[in-house]
Design a protein around this motif. Sequence first.
Motif, PDB file in Angstrom:
ATOM      1  N   UNK A 298       0.813  -1.213   0.000  1.00  0.00           N
ATOM      2  CA  UNK A 298       0.000   0.000   0.000  1.00  0.00           C
ATOM      3  C   UNK A 298       0.844   1.259   0.000  1.00  0.00           C
ATOM      4  N   UNK A 299       1.887   1.269   0.813  1.00  0.00           N
ATOM      5  CA  UNK A 299       2.785   2.426   0.852  1.00  0.00           C
ATOM      6  C   UNK A 299       3.468   2.646  -0.500  1.00  0.00           C
ATOM      7  N   UNK A 300       3.903   1.553  -1.123  1.00  0.00           N
ATOM      8  CA  UNK A 300       4.542   1.678  -2.433  1.00  0.00           C
ATOM      9  C   UNK A 300       3.562   2.194  -3.483  1.00  0.00           C
ATOM     10  N   UNK A 301       2.312   1.687  -3.446  1.00  0.00           N
ATOM     11  CA  UNK A 301       1.319   2.105  -4.432  1.00  0.00           C
ATOM     12  C   UNK A 301       0.953   3.582  -4.281  1.00  0.00           C
TER      13      UNK A 301
ATOM     14  N   UNK B 247      -5.625   0.782   3.866  1.00  0.00           N
ATOM     15  CA  UNK B 247      -6.093  -0.610   3.850  1.00  0.00           C
ATOM     16  C   UNK B 247      -5.007  -1.542   4.385  1.00  0.00           C
ATOM     17  N   UNK B 248      -3.753  -1.246   4.011  1.00  0.00           N
ATOM     18  CA  UNK B 248      -2.639  -2.041   4.519  1.00  0.00           C
ATOM     19  C   UNK B 248      -2.490  -1.928   6.023  1.00  0.00           C
ATOM     20  N   UNK B 249      -2.663  -0.699   6.544  1.00  0.00           N
ATOM     21  CA  UNK B 249      -2.580  -0.513   7.995  1.00  0.00           C
ATOM     22  C   UNK B 249      -3.680  -1.293   8.716  1.00  0.00           C
ATOM     23  N   UNK B 250      -4.895  -1.252   8.197  1.00  0.00           N
ATOM     24  CA  UNK B 250      -5.994  -1.993   8.820  1.00  0.00           C
ATOM     25  C   UNK B 250      -5.692  -3.494   8.847  1.00  0.00           C
TER      26      UNK B 250
END
Length: 457
Positions: free
Chosen positions: A145-148, A298-301
């Motif tokens: 998610x961070x990369x995207x 979303x990745x964090x969740x």
Amino acid sequence: MIIAVLVAVEVISAFETSMVFAALPTFIEEFDSDAATVGWAVTAFLLVAAASAAVCGRLGDMYGRERVLVVLLAAAAIGSFVSAIGDSISSIIIGRAIQGVAGAILPLCIGLAREHLPVAKVPVAIAIISGSAVAAGSASLLVAGLMLDHASWHMIFVVAAVYAVLSLLLVWFVLPWRRPTGATQQVDYVGTLAFAPAIGAILLGINKSGAWGWSDPKTLGLVVGGLAVLALWVQWELRVTDPVINVRMFTDRKIALTMCATLAIAVGPLGISTMIIPMILQSPTTAPFGLGISPTDAGWLSFIGSMFGFVCTPLSGRITRAVGSRVAMLLGTALFTLSSAMMLVLHETVAGMVAMVITVSIGTAFAYTALPNLIVEAVPEGNTSEVTGTNTVLRMAGQGIGTSIATTLLASSAAAAGSAAPTISGLNMVGGLMIGGGLLTIAFTLLIRRGTVYAKA
């Protein structure tokens, strides 16, 4: 130290398995594609992972698990690099297929744990190693998610390549190496090479049936041809001295039921949940379903929810040591089935999806760590990687089948409704598939006899 190294190495397997799920919505938009097509970035990885787990588990037992790990990690790095430099969904799928060799890492790590550690520590060690995949899988969604959001999808594969190289160095310089036992079994290369294409042909036929039609010669040729090759593969496995999957092994009640439970949960909630959760979280609110959350959020969740599961992995090991893996498997499957029902009811709210993610993570912790312990309870130490490799074959193949069927259902529902995005009816069908797989897994697990004593050589 040994457990720490094995956990660090297993993380790359879980990372490469899960990282692309966060990018599926991006791939659909970037390459103007659909869920069924981009889903092959997952399916190709899982099919190669299944074949890799089968042959490399045997090679590890024969020639040294540490040596085979080094080769696999190098190949995983190369596959990540191929995907990173690609500019089409086809190149990503090719790179993902090469990365699929990482599917053999878990059975090799389990074999190394049993090889190096005292018997009393093995159940908890296996639970921690297997359970690391729970946290690593969700961490990969966060990294992706961070990369995207802040770089590009190419960087997802760059990060995977770098970590694979670092893991290789850990195995080479830190992990204790032992002289290989020189097992006399041969590697069934014919069975290994035939397995993945047979399953792949069947899945491709199912995948394209919506566009081509079931009566189209291409659809029939792929499905019927794949089934024919699979039937011949079974006959070959029954005749060969050292099969890649020992079909006769299924005469052992505990092993057979464990394998059936593995396949059922993999096709159902285990294989589908990791794919469908990012789609629900990241799809725009204008779509029939979707919460419009950024890939990073979303990745964090997913990552925070997975921590609940990771904390439960030692508990799963202790339950295994006290009353056997059967109970841990039942708990995990019940939670998986509950989470599937939660998805159908609560997918419209962030709070509901967070509750589902937590439930999935705890269920994964119990089920994912119970499966290898069920196998270890039933086989001698010398066959640990071989049989856990077979179990991984079925799990990876089942996940590929489940993902392919689910993405086909979503794409078909969208096409039937004349929509560009999957519909609620497609989501309901996927949820029904997940619940059905969970209930079938519970039925198989209840038939497994209780037991906690490890098999002796």
